[in-house]
Design a protein around this motif. Structure first.
Motif, PDB file in Angstrom:
ATOM      1  N   TYR A  73     -15.784 -34.205 -38.558  1.00 24.25           N
ATOM      2  CA  TYR A  73     -15.506 -35.880 -38.100  1.00 24.25           C
ATOM      3  C   TYR A  73     -15.483 -36.671 -39.148  1.00 24.25           C
ATOM      4  CZ  TYR A  73     -17.231 -34.790 -33.323  1.00 24.25           C
ATOM      5  OH  TYR A  73     -17.444 -34.394 -32.071  1.00 24.25           O
ATOM      6  N   GLN A  75     -13.655 -39.383 -39.088  1.00 28.69           N
ATOM      7  CA  GLN A  75     -13.524 -40.826 -38.637  1.00 28.69           C
ATOM      8  C   GLN A  75     -15.036 -41.203 -38.052  1.00 28.69           C
ATOM      9  OE1 GLN A  75     -10.580 -40.870 -35.924  1.00 28.69           O
ATOM     10  NE2 GLN A  75      -8.787 -41.084 -37.569  1.00 28.69           N
ATOM     11  N   GLN A  76     -15.378 -41.319 -36.888  1.00 35.63           N
ATOM     12  CA  GLN A  76     -16.629 -41.670 -36.272  1.00 35.63           C
ATOM     13  C   GLN A  76     -17.406 -40.376 -35.631  1.00 35.63           C
ATOM     14  OE1 GLN A  76     -17.620 -44.209 -37.832  1.00 35.63           O
ATOM     15  NE2 GLN A  76     -18.194 -45.251 -36.062  1.00 35.63           N
ATOM     16  N   ARG A  82     -24.225 -36.892 -35.914  1.00 35.90           N
ATOM     17  CA  ARG A  82     -25.102 -37.515 -37.018  1.00 35.90           C
ATOM     18  C   ARG A  82     -26.305 -37.292 -37.215  1.00 35.90           C
ATOM     19  NH1 ARG A  82     -27.869 -41.437 -37.803  1.00 35.90           N
ATOM     20  NH2 ARG A  82     -27.753 -42.268 -35.618  1.00 35.90           N
TER      21      ARG A  82
END
Length: 147
Positions: A73, A75-76, A82
Motif C-alpha cells: 500500500y 499510497q494510503q 496500518r
C-alpha cells in the motif's frame, strides 16, 4: 525470506493481485515488499537470534505478510492494514528487548530454541591475570607505561 507470495495470497486473497496492479513494477512489487519485510524483521531480531533462523515460526510468517502487505500500500493503507503493521512492529520491538520470544523450533530435536548467546567476545573482570595470547603479564610489565 519469512513469507512467500503464496503466503500473502493465502492470507489476503485477490487483494494482493489488486495491489500488484497499482505498482509500476508489478512483476517485482510483491518480492520487493517481502524483501523489505524480511529486512525490517531482521533489524529487530538480529540482535537476539543468529540469522538466518533455522526455521520460520508461524507468527513470524504472519508478521512478514502483514508488513509486506503494508508496504504494498504505497499510497494510503487502510486502518486495518496500518494497525496490523503497527502490531507486528510492536511485537518485534518486544522481541528485540527480550520481553517476547519467537518460539523457534530446532529441526532435529523438535525443542523450542530460545535465543542462544552469540559468540561475542567476553571481557575479564578487573584485577584478573591474562595468561593467553602473545603477551603475558611478565612481558607487559616490562613495557613502559604511559602517564
Amino acid at each position: 525470506m519469512y513469507a512467500t507470495e503464496a503466503n500473502l495470497v493465502a492470507r489476503f486473497g485477490g487483494e494482493i493481485d489488486e495491489l500488484k496492479l497499482m505498482h509500476a513494477s508489478a512483476s517485482t512489487a510483491v518480492q520487493d515488499a517481502l524483501q523489505d519485510a524480511t529486512e525490517e524483521i531482521n533489524g529487530y531480531i538480529g540482535g537476539r537470534y543468529t540469522l538466518p533462523l533455522p526455521n520460520v515460526p508461524s507468527n513470524l510468517e504472519r508478521m512478514a505478510c502483514d508488513i509486506a502487505r503494508y508496504r504494498l500500500y504505497f499510497q494510503q493503507p487502510t486502518e486495518e492494514v496500518r494497525k496490523r503493521y503497527e502490531d507486528a512492529v510492536s511485537f518485534l520491538k518486544l522481541v528485540a528487548t527480550n520481553k517476547a520470544h519467537l518460539q523457534i523450533q530446532n529441526v532435529e530435536t523438535s525443542q523450542i530454541v530460545d535465543d542462544q548467546p552469540k559468540n561475542k567476545p567476553s571481557t575479564a573482570p578487573i584485577g584478573t591475570t591474562y595468561t593467553g595470547g602473545v603477551f603475558g603479564d611478565a612481558v607487559l610489565n616490562m613495557m613502559p607505561s604511559i602517564k
